[in-house]
Design an enzyme around this catalytic site. Structure first.
Site, short mmCIF file in Angstrom:
data_model
loop_
_atom_site.label_atom_id
_atom_site.label_comp_id
_atom_site.label_asym_id
_atom_site.label_seq_id
_atom_site.Cartn_x
_atom_site.Cartn_y
_atom_site.Cartn_z
CD GLU A 101 -41.92 53.22 9.53
OE1 GLU A 101 -42.45 54.21 9.36
OE2 GLU A 101 -40.61 53.00 9.15
CG HIS A 150 -36.09 69.19 36.12
ND1 HIS A 150 -36.05 69.45 37.35
CD2 HIS A 150 -34.92 68.58 35.78
CE1 HIS A 150 -34.92 69.27 37.91
NE2 HIS A 150 -34.14 68.70 37.03
NE ARG A 201 -39.14 49.34 10.92
CZ ARG A 201 -40.21 49.12 9.92
NH1 ARG A 201 -40.35 50.15 8.59
NH2 ARG A 201 -40.38 48.06 9.84
CE LYS A 235 -35.75 49.79 0.69
NZ LYS A 235 -36.14 48.77 1.86
O1 F6P Z 1 -43.36 56.32 5.43
C1 F6P Z 1 -42.42 55.64 6.24
C2 F6P Z 1 -41.23 55.39 5.43
O2 F6P Z 1 -41.37 54.71 4.51
C3 F6P Z 1 -40.22 54.86 6.41
O3 F6P Z 1 -40.23 53.59 6.40
C4 F6P Z 1 -38.94 55.45 5.75
O4 F6P Z 1 -37.86 55.29 6.64
C5 F6P Z 1 -39.30 56.78 5.35
O5 F6P Z 1 -40.81 56.65 4.95
C6 F6P Z 1 -38.40 57.49 4.25
O6 F6P Z 1 -38.50 56.63 3.09
P1 F6P Z 1 -37.48 56.90 2.04
O7 F6P Z 1 -36.16 56.75 2.58
O8 F6P Z 1 -37.99 55.97 0.84
O9 F6P Z 1 -37.54 58.36 1.40
#
Ligand code: F6P
Length: 549
Positions: free
Chosen positions: A356, A387, A271, A212
């Site tokens: 989270e 198990h 997420r 992201k």
């Molecule tokens: O460190 C947590 C986080 O920011 C998550 O919320 C997110 O899904 C992950 O890191 C990856 O972030 P990015 O998609 O910006 O690489």
């Protein structure tokens, strides 16, 4: 444009909590199995059929009055208004001033969603169409690599929300012998990417970098390694054909050298992002139709969530069961056992989604949370978990509520009963338990000597009264999977509303990231000079550093 967030009546909320606490204190010791006699129709009342899933909450701990108190709490916390605020694109993620609109990503074509008053649905549809068209072109061999070879493998690089959802979707829906192999790389440990690239031919491999922010250390480190691996084997001018980026920061993706960029907006939380181009690898591996069916299943759950009264609303009832366990009965952990190999990473997915989102200690207003907030979530697929840690679930001193996700038929043409019968038996055993007297009688019946039977009886007794929810589906179809994951997303949001916390930020991951940069910086400096940690660090951190450098 700002859309107002619900304004909760504090007095009404406090009164609802007082009633909730009183009922939980009074009914907390009630034996679940006796509730079936006391409450005619309990199974029917607490069994819901939604979007291809059947949920049975009747083995949860709340009594009829406990459930009423939970529902009154949900009303007093304005759950209905918060649901609408989310779907209307209000700044539900207030600490970052963002809307939270993952339902817009899976809405059917022609829907109308707005984020902070700005229409978003047309852009969502455009990106979705482009992504599916690109995926189909790869599958058909129309989009080929630098040397004209068709792509036979996809390496998906991403971490957290940019990894767990797509990885789960691929595991759950992949064909046994896929035409395009999809491999995932998340860890900064170079072992993972080395394993993923082993056996692959750069000429027929597509690398998809998903982030992201496009600043995440692990992802960028792996992306550079993958790009170098491609560059060592392919003509420079064709390299871009092998690199695709998915991000909310498209300019960064382009400067990295990706030939294709798929964007998404800041109103998609990491997420909650699997419904976007973040799942491009899955669309390539599974086909556009399967991806659209996944979205359709989630969208059906969205409609149910938005339109169904709280008392019969699946995500709301799941959330209330958890709040009752955590707040009413002080059960600070929950285990999730998916009875399907394809769902083996469900617990990992839920750990990010729930921990989270709701692992918070301050309210929306920044005041200390007076309530427990999110519990620890852990799990393993059934039957494997039976198990391993189920011993403690059955006989340990702490009660850990359980969730069974059961797929009736996992592999076409094979009998599913050996798998699902275990799930059904576990939920029954956790609830009923077995008294020492019953254990004694059983051993005597089998002809055991009385003294020996008396010695063993306490070891063979189970306290029982351990709550569980069971979620059933006939097959692990894309629709059912979409509905299941959307169910968990909305459940998590509703818990956040009741706990009065923001489920959509994650400031708690920042400090570790900052300190990791500092440690790495010191390691890189120390390599050539004295191998010492800075004096300003605490003795333990210094000692660890000096052993590792
Ligand atoms: O460190 C947590 C986080 O920011 C998550 O919320 C997110 O899904 C992950 O890191 C990856 O972030 P990015 O998609 O910006 O690489």
């Amino acid at each position: 444009m700002s859309i107002a967030l619900p304004l909760t009546d504090e007095k009404r909320r406090a009164e609802a909590w007082t009633r909730f606490d009183a009922v939980a204190a009074r009914d907390g010791d009630a034996r679940i199995e006796t509730l079936f006699e006391a409450e005619a129709g309990r199974v029917g009342r607490l069994t819901l059929e939604v979007a291809g899933l059947t949920l049975d909450l009747s083995k949860q701990a709340f009594t009829a009055e406990g459930l009423d108190a939970c529902l009154a709490l949900a009303e007093a916390c304005d759950v209905g208004d918060w649901k609408r605020a989310l779907f209307n694109g209000a700044a539900v993620n207030a600490s970052e001033g963002r809307a939270v609109l993952h339902p817009a990503l899976r809405a059917p074509d022609g829907a109308h969603f707005e984020a902070l008053g700005e229409p978003v649905s047309r852009e969502v549809e455009q990106v979705r169409d482009q992504m599916v068209a690109y995926a189909e072109a790869i599958r058909a061999g129309e989009e080929a690599g630098a040397t004209g070879e068709r792509f036979r493998a996809v390496v998906h690089i991403g971490i957290g929300g940019s990894d767990l959802g797509p990885r789960l979707v691929w595991d759950a829906l992949r064909p046994l012998d896929p035409a395009i192999d999809v491999r995932f790389v998340a860890n900064i440990d170079p072992q993972e990417i080395a394993e993923a690239l082993t056996g692959l031919d750069p000429a027929s491999t597509l690398v998809i970098v998903v982030s992201k922010t496009f600043t995440t250390q692990e992802t960028l480190t792996n992306a550079v390694l993958a790009r170098d691996w491609l560059a060592a084997a392919l003509p420079e001018e064709g390299l871009r054909r092998h690199l695709v980026g998915v991000s909310a920061a498209p300019d960064k993706v382009e400067s990295f050298g990706c030939g294709q960029v798929f964007g998404f907006s800041d109103w998609v939380g990491g997420r909650y992002s699997l419904w976007s181009a973040v799942s491009l690898s899955c669309a390539i591996g599974l086909g556009g139709e399967v991806f659209r069916s996944l979205l359709a299943g989630a969208s059906e759950m969205d409609r149910h969530f938005l339109e169904t009264p709280l008392a019969y609303n699946a995500p709301v009832l799941m959330a209330l069961a958890q709040v009752y366990n955590v707040e009413g009965l002080k059960r600070r952990a929950r285990t999730v056992a998916p009875y399907a190999h394809g769902l083996r990473r469900l617990a990992a997915f839920l750990q990010q989604l729930e921990m989270e989102s709701n692992g918070k200690r301050v309210t929306r207003e920044g005041k200390p949370a007076t309530r427990g907030t999110g519990p620890v979530v852990f799990g393993e697929p059934g039957t494997n978990g039976q198990h391993a840690f189920f011993q403690q679930l059955h006989q340990g001193p702490d009660v850990v509520p359980a969730e069974f996700v059961v797929v009736k038929q996992t592999l076409e043409g094979r009998d599913g009963a050996p798998l699902w019968s275990n799930a059904v038996a576990q939920s029954e055993a956790l609830m009923r338990g077995r008294t020492a007297e019953a254990a004694l009688a059983e051993m005597m019946e089998q002809g055991m000597d009385q003294g020996e039977a008396e010695r063993l009886a306490p070891h063979r007794a189970f306290p029982g009264n351990r709550p569980s929810t069971t979620i059933l589906m006939d097959r692990l179809t894309p629709q059912a999977l979409g509905a299941l994951l959307a169910l968990y997303e909305h459940k998590t949001f509703i818990e956040g509303v009741i706990w009065d916390i923001n489920s959509f930020d994650q400031w708690g991951v920042e400090l570790g990231k900052v300190l990791a940069k500092r440690v790495l910086g010191a390691a890189q400096e120390s390599r050539d000079s004295a191998k010492r940690a800075p004096e300003s660090w605490d003795p333990s951190t210094r000692s660890l550093f000096e052993r590792l450098i």
